[in-house]
Enzyme design. Sequence first.
Site, short mmCIF file in Angstrom:
data_model
loop_
_atom_site.label_atom_id
_atom_site.label_comp_id
_atom_site.label_asym_id
_atom_site.label_seq_id
_atom_site.Cartn_x
_atom_site.Cartn_y
_atom_site.Cartn_z
N LYS A 137 0.71 -7.33 -7.19
CA LYS A 137 1.58 -7.84 -8.24
C LYS A 137 2.05 -9.26 -7.97
O LYS A 137 2.43 -9.97 -8.88
CB LYS A 137 2.78 -6.94 -8.49
N LYS A 156 4.56 -13.23 4.64
CA LYS A 156 5.70 -13.42 3.74
C LYS A 156 6.57 -14.58 4.21
O LYS A 156 7.09 -15.34 3.40
CB LYS A 156 6.50 -12.13 3.61
N LYS A 180 -7.09 -8.77 -2.39
CA LYS A 180 -6.73 -7.49 -3.02
C LYS A 180 -5.96 -7.69 -4.33
O LYS A 180 -5.36 -8.72 -4.56
CB LYS A 180 -5.90 -6.65 -2.06
P1 TYM Z 1 3.46 -1.45 -2.18
O1 TYM Z 1 4.60 -1.19 -3.10
O2 TYM Z 1 3.04 -2.85 -1.94
O3 TYM Z 1 2.19 -0.64 -2.64
C1 TYM Z 1 2.28 0.75 -2.89
C2 TYM Z 1 1.01 1.46 -2.47
O4 TYM Z 1 -0.09 0.91 -3.15
C3 TYM Z 1 -1.09 0.52 -2.22
N1 TYM Z 1 -1.79 -0.69 -2.70
C4 TYM Z 1 -3.11 -0.81 -2.71
N2 TYM Z 1 -4.08 0.03 -2.31
C5 TYM Z 1 -5.37 -0.39 -2.48
N3 TYM Z 1 -5.68 -1.59 -3.02
C6 TYM Z 1 -4.74 -2.46 -3.41
N4 TYM Z 1 -5.07 -3.61 -3.96
C7 TYM Z 1 -3.38 -2.09 -3.27
N5 TYM Z 1 -2.20 -2.69 -3.55
C8 TYM Z 1 -1.23 -1.82 -3.19
C9 TYM Z 1 -0.34 0.23 -0.92
O5 TYM Z 1 -1.18 0.33 0.19
C10 TYM Z 1 0.71 1.32 -0.97
O6 TYM Z 1 0.19 2.52 -0.49
N6 TYM Z 1 5.61 -0.83 2.25
C11 TYM Z 1 5.04 -0.12 1.14
C12 TYM Z 1 5.99 0.86 0.47
C13 TYM Z 1 6.59 1.82 1.42
C14 TYM Z 1 5.92 2.92 2.05
C15 TYM Z 1 6.90 3.53 2.86
C16 TYM Z 1 4.62 3.41 1.96
C17 TYM Z 1 7.86 1.81 1.85
N7 TYM Z 1 8.07 2.82 2.73
C18 TYM Z 1 6.60 4.65 3.62
C19 TYM Z 1 4.33 4.56 2.75
C20 TYM Z 1 5.32 5.15 3.55
C21 TYM Z 1 4.63 -1.17 0.10
O7 TYM Z 1 5.16 -2.24 0.06
O8 TYM Z 1 3.74 -0.72 -0.78
#
Ligand code: TYM
Length: 332
Positions: free
Chosen positions: A198, A112, A195
């Site tokens: 968004k 990032k 992957k």
């Molecule tokens: P975020 O918002 O980017 O994504 C949410 C969840 O979706 C999963 N994900 C994917 N899994 C498989 N293939 C993909 N292409 C793909 N894109 C997204 C992510 O692995 C995630 O599980 N930091 C986290 C949000 C968060 C969180 C937490 C998660 C904040 N606090 C505590 C677990 C526990 C995030 O940015 O996810």
Amino acid sequence: MTNRIVSGIRPTGNLHLGNYFGAVKNFLKLQEESDCFFFIADYHSLTTHPTPENLNYNVKQVLAEFVACGLDPEKATLYIQSDIPETAELYLFLNMNAYLGELMRVTSFKEKARKNPNNVNAGLLTYPTLMAADILIHRAEKVPVGKDQEQHLEMTRTFASRFNRMYKTDFFPEPVAYNFGEELVKVPGLDGSGKMGKSEGEGNAIFLIDDEKTISKKIMRAVTDAGPTEANQTPPQAIANLFALLDIVSTADTAAFFRESYANCTIRYGDLKKQLAVDMNNFVAPIRERIIDVVSNDALISKIAATGREKARESASKTIEEVRQIIGFKTI
Ligand code: TYM
């Protein structure tokens, strides 16, 4: 110890197929048997400075999408992160024992910072501490996430065990990234590279809200190549990605058919894409219809948020009370 499950999603746009298969799908099963907390990570989304209108809109939208996917507010605790100020307090405590060197080495931070060199803020640097606070505030043991979050979970374990060592306690469990004992999932995007995400560019992700025409257009434009030239070639990433998407939304027979026709060089990518578009739409359509239904029901969404807030605060306030005592704050 409890059998507690926690995970979250940033409200930076609509949910896509990666979010569904990486995180949401696990909860659909787990909510039947465990104590599940699933939240909208709106604090986390502030690292990219959304406008108040955007933030508000997205939080509401994602909560509606949770419900449309089948997450049940009667079974799981569905809540909004910023409704639980105890998380922010635990984040502060954990930050006292989080070190610059280790935070700077986190891959997602480096990525990032490289992509947005003008916005390397402290929230971005301490993103893993906030995530650890989200998880540890409920003393969770399992965290259903996609492959991309694995390193963050490693950091959570580091912070938990450091706290335990420092205060000579076993208060925090060391949580693991979880997918039913299987490999963590990585759903590929349509742009031929990594992957689905968004922020990976227009057309890379299939959103659960996408209509039939949009899905078809995105899939028909997915990156391919000139086709295999000899039998049993290993497909390049762009093609392997399409096979992986077939694995997710099509029948095993369909996926096997296209793999075979790649192996014997008879494949027609146009046919593969048409089939994938049909299967994808069949998968997304019922969820899309429920999203449209739920999102217009303001009263329902407010009620779900209020119920979640109450249940999550009950759990969080218990934890933070004990943490304060462990740290040595007086209870006067
Ligand atoms: P975020 O918002 O980017 O994504 C949410 C969840 O979706 C999963 N994900 C994917 N899994 C498989 N293939 C993909 N292409 C793909 N894109 C997204 C992510 O692995 C995630 O599980 N930091 C986290 C949000 C968060 C969180 C937490 C998660 C904040 N606090 C505590 C677990 C526990 C995030 O940015 O996810």
